[in-house]
Scaffold this motif. Sequence first.
Motif, PDB file in Angstrom:
ATOM      1  N   ALA A  98     -50.634  70.486 -38.309  1.00 48.64           N
ATOM      2  CA  ALA A  98     -51.711  70.903 -39.435  1.00 48.64           C
ATOM      3  C   ALA A  98     -52.448  69.406 -38.791  1.00 48.64           C
ATOM      4  O   ALA A  98     -53.682  69.491 -38.802  1.00 48.64           O
ATOM      5  CB  ALA A  98     -51.412  71.217 -40.399  1.00 48.64           C
ATOM      6  N   ARG A  99     -52.019  68.272 -38.833  1.00 46.26           N
ATOM      7  CA  ARG A  99     -52.208  66.749 -39.417  1.00 46.26           C
ATOM      8  C   ARG A  99     -52.897  66.589 -37.372  1.00 46.26           C
ATOM      9  O   ARG A  99     -53.853  65.902 -37.857  1.00 46.26           O
ATOM     10  CB  ARG A  99     -51.369  65.639 -39.484  1.00 46.26           C
ATOM     11  N   PHE A 100     -52.467  67.210 -36.870  1.00 47.69           N
ATOM     12  CA  PHE A 100     -53.288  67.121 -35.646  1.00 47.69           C
ATOM     13  C   PHE A 100     -54.282  67.831 -34.818  1.00 47.69           C
ATOM     14  O   PHE A 100     -55.572  66.994 -34.636  1.00 47.69           O
ATOM     15  CB  PHE A 100     -51.878  67.016 -33.977  1.00 47.69           C
ATOM     16  N   THR A 101     -53.715  68.757 -35.353  1.00 46.98           N
ATOM     17  CA  THR A 101     -55.062  69.723 -35.635  1.00 46.98           C
ATOM     18  C   THR A 101     -56.882  69.244 -36.353  1.00 46.98           C
ATOM     19  O   THR A 101     -57.727  69.840 -35.703  1.00 46.98           O
ATOM     20  CB  THR A 101     -54.845  71.569 -35.197  1.00 46.98           C
ATOM     21  N   ALA A 102     -56.172  68.887 -37.146  1.00 41.19           N
ATOM     22  CA  ALA A 102     -57.245  69.131 -38.443  1.00 41.19           C
ATOM     23  C   ALA A 102     -57.943  67.047 -37.918  1.00 41.19           C
ATOM     24  O   ALA A 102     -59.097  66.900 -38.326  1.00 41.19           O
ATOM     25  CB  ALA A 102     -56.362  68.179 -40.067  1.00 41.19           C
ATOM     26  N   LEU A 103     -57.368  66.377 -36.960  1.00 36.74           N
ATOM     27  CA  LEU A 103     -57.591  65.891 -36.200  1.00 36.74           C
ATOM     28  C   LEU A 103     -58.982  65.548 -34.919  1.00 36.74           C
ATOM     29  O   LEU A 103     -59.478  65.111 -34.270  1.00 36.74           O
ATOM     30  CB  LEU A 103     -57.181  64.233 -35.809  1.00 36.74           C
ATOM     31  N   GLY A 104     -58.760  67.406 -34.563  1.00 41.88           N
ATOM     32  CA  GLY A 104     -59.346  67.814 -33.588  1.00 41.88           C
ATOM     33  C   GLY A 104     -58.849  67.160 -32.421  1.00 41.88           C
ATOM     34  O   GLY A 104     -59.220  67.677 -31.392  1.00 41.88           O
ATOM     35  N   GLY A 105     -57.430  67.736 -32.748  1.00 45.94           N
ATOM     36  CA  GLY A 105     -56.252  67.773 -30.879  1.00 45.94           C
ATOM     37  C   GLY A 105     -56.142  68.855 -31.369  1.00 45.94           C
ATOM     38  O   GLY A 105     -56.229  69.771 -31.305  1.00 45.94           O
ATOM     39  N   MET A 106     -55.592  69.063 -29.123  1.00 56.96           N
ATOM     40  CA  MET A 106     -55.571  70.677 -29.181  1.00 56.96           C
ATOM     41  C   MET A 106     -54.228  70.923 -29.215  1.00 56.96           C
ATOM     42  O   MET A 106     -53.299  70.087 -28.277  1.00 56.96           O
ATOM     43  CB  MET A 106     -56.489  70.866 -27.841  1.00 56.96           C
ATOM     44  N   LEU A 107     -53.931  71.397 -29.243  1.00 52.47           N
ATOM     45  CA  LEU A 107     -52.435  72.391 -29.327  1.00 52.47           C
ATOM     46  C   LEU A 107     -51.917  73.332 -28.432  1.00 52.47           C
ATOM     47  O   LEU A 107     -52.583  74.592 -28.776  1.00 52.47           O
ATOM     48  CB  LEU A 107     -51.685  71.852 -30.660  1.00 52.47           C
ATOM     49  N   ILE A 108     -51.647  73.568 -27.041  1.00 55.10           N
ATOM     50  CA  ILE A 108     -51.474  75.122 -26.605  1.00 55.10           C
ATOM     51  C   ILE A 108     -50.289  74.873 -25.996  1.00 55.10           C
ATOM     52  O   ILE A 108     -49.580  74.505 -25.465  1.00 55.10           O
ATOM     53  CB  ILE A 108     -52.559  74.830 -24.730  1.00 55.10           C
ATOM     54  N   ARG A 109     -50.301  76.042 -27.286  1.00 58.75           N
ATOM     55  CA  ARG A 109     -48.581  76.631 -26.757  1.00 58.75           C
ATOM     56  C   ARG A 109     -48.700  78.368 -25.824  1.00 58.75           C
ATOM     57  O   ARG A 109     -49.376  78.602 -25.630  1.00 58.75           O
ATOM     58  CB  ARG A 109     -47.503  77.157 -28.569  1.00 58.75           C
ATOM     59  N   GLY A 110     -47.467  78.179 -24.870  1.00 57.82           N
ATOM     60  CA  GLY A 110     -46.861  79.224 -24.539  1.00 57.82           C
ATOM     61  C   GLY A 110     -47.322  78.321 -22.821  1.00 57.82           C
ATOM     62  O   GLY A 110     -48.045  79.362 -21.864  1.00 57.82           O
ATOM     63  N   CYS A 111     -47.333  77.168 -22.602  1.00 54.24           N
ATOM     64  CA  CYS A 111     -48.054  76.123 -21.703  1.00 54.24           C
ATOM     65  C   CYS A 111     -47.004  75.434 -21.204  1.00 54.24           C
ATOM     66  O   CYS A 111     -46.332  74.481 -21.183  1.00 54.24           O
ATOM     67  CB  CYS A 111     -49.502  75.927 -22.264  1.00 54.24           C
ATOM     68  N   GLU A 112     -46.341  75.964 -19.589  1.00 54.26           N
ATOM     69  CA  GLU A 112     -45.230  75.394 -19.159  1.00 54.26           C
ATOM     70  C   GLU A 112     -46.367  75.381 -17.614  1.00 54.26           C
ATOM     71  O   GLU A 112     -46.897  74.665 -17.227  1.00 54.26           O
ATOM     72  CB  GLU A 112     -45.139  76.568 -18.203  1.00 54.26           C
ATOM     73  N   LEU A 113     -44.959  73.268 -18.044  1.00 56.96           N
ATOM     74  CA  LEU A 113     -45.439  71.871 -16.537  1.00 56.96           C
ATOM     75  C   LEU A 113     -44.561  73.262 -15.725  1.00 56.96           C
ATOM     76  O   LEU A 113     -43.884  73.014 -15.573  1.00 56.96           O
ATOM     77  CB  LEU A 113     -44.938  71.246 -17.408  1.00 56.96           C
TER      78      LEU A 113
END
Length: 559
Positions: free
Chosen positions: A116-131
């Motif tokens: 929640a803090r990361f996204t509030a700071l403008g960070g992008m979190l992408i789940r279901g994304c495999e390297l």
Amino acid sequence: MSGLPAQTTVLIVGAGPTGLTLGISLRQQGVDCIIIDTLPAPLPWSRALGLHARTLEIFDALGVLDAVTARSLILKAVHVYGERGPLFSLDLTSLDAPHPHVLSCPQAEVELCLAARFTALGGMLIRGCELLDFRQSAAGVQARVRWAEAEHQLGAALMVGCDGASSRVRQILGISFDGVRYADHFLLADVDIDWPLARDATHGFLLAEGALIALPMPQGWRLVINQGAHDDLQPMPDLTPFRRRLALCLGEAPPLGEARWLSRFSIHRRLAGRYRSNRVLLAGDACHIQSPLGAQGMNTGIGDAFNLGWKLALYLRGIGGGALLDSYEQERRPVARQMLTAVDVLSRSSFTRTAPLRGVRDTVLRMVGNRPGFSSRLLRRASQLDIHYSGSPLVGASASMVTQRRPAGPAPGARVPDALLSPVGEGPPVRLHGCLREARFQLLIQLPPHPDHATVLTLYALATRLPEDFDGLLGVQVIAAGEWPAELQDLTRSAFILWQDSQGAFQARFGEGGHLWLVRPDGHLAYRAPLADADHLLMWLNAALRRRSNASAASIGSQ
């Protein structure tokens, strides 16, 4: 999300506590970053639990401490029992720290607060994304990922693998992960228990038949027991082994509710051969895994990320080059190695079934319990307050300080202690740590009780020089010994932040006289010098924070 970006500055692989901490640290410093995670949603299980005093200081700096605390249970003690009764107790509240306790908070809740803090700071979190894989070049890192049933290319200047013990990033780099697996197997249960044990303490029972560790959680308890090769290692565990072990520890097993989580696991002790390969770095469980006893793993990963974040931000601004990135491994790998050794000793002694070894262990625990000084040192180490980087190329002292024998105050590389300070003018006292939350270097100028003419000239010279040479990279705070000196009233109109050591708390922790204390963005001391050696500090700052032409492949090195 409409689509996957083609480019970012820092790509973080793994949305656990380590990756999220790193993401928050970077966003606080204005660095564009993306976190990807293979899982489509966070895991619901509690997993790691304990958050130590140093981690709570880090969370305070990240702006998540209140949110995490609201989801936690405060633990104030550790109690250990043997076959003949109590062996050892540790009072966590005796810590000299802003947060003298351990928080019991399920990892799932920690991740929720951090995300929640990361996204509030403008960070992008992408789940279901495999390297899938990646390649490095002079221009950066190009990662191939699978997301939304399609393959994509994602470029970054730097990439950090925070993707756990089975790290895909580490595997692609071909970095070793050497170590051993313990012979015992372990069972874990998160369950409600009706018993009289205190819920503000952890309890360990060390018996000949095996150990039982009981950890309070915000909801219920966690029980952990060890099992040898002779025990029933059924593939689908139930609560029967826990009831048997509880009966051995307490005389009879208390009523247990239905388990919210049951798991069998093995313990490994492993350390990555290196933490960096050119533009790609590793952090957290991708670097080190260990026994859960002592709750060191998650805390060490968070410490890795907090150490790395400010270094990546400076490097991306053209400061430090590859040597700055190298310092991450130079500082954090010894911490992990020492932690692995300590936890290994703790685990082997706790789970041993050999009578002579149990006797030695119990004797040592009773002896430690009767020596407050030893218990205090043990507590500080377990709480990670004593982590230091004394051998790092990023810390130092002026020559006059080096020749002194045991000078007062923190040594270069040590965590800076906390102290109450009073603002010059109106306002209540504040904690020094609260003045260091900004993610940049802070110079603390400690004044002597009666500043002489040379001290006044030095201060005004620094007031002119520092903002010009290190604008945006360095904050300056001046601390007077007692009331603010009348001869320095003009400084109240400078960019410096001014404090009074009205209660003598700063002097008690840093010593007397005029000194210069340069604090790194992670709260560790970078440099110390007498106030008379201000020119030495300026030379050190010029070397450490000198801007380079760019963060090119030529400056990053080839580690």
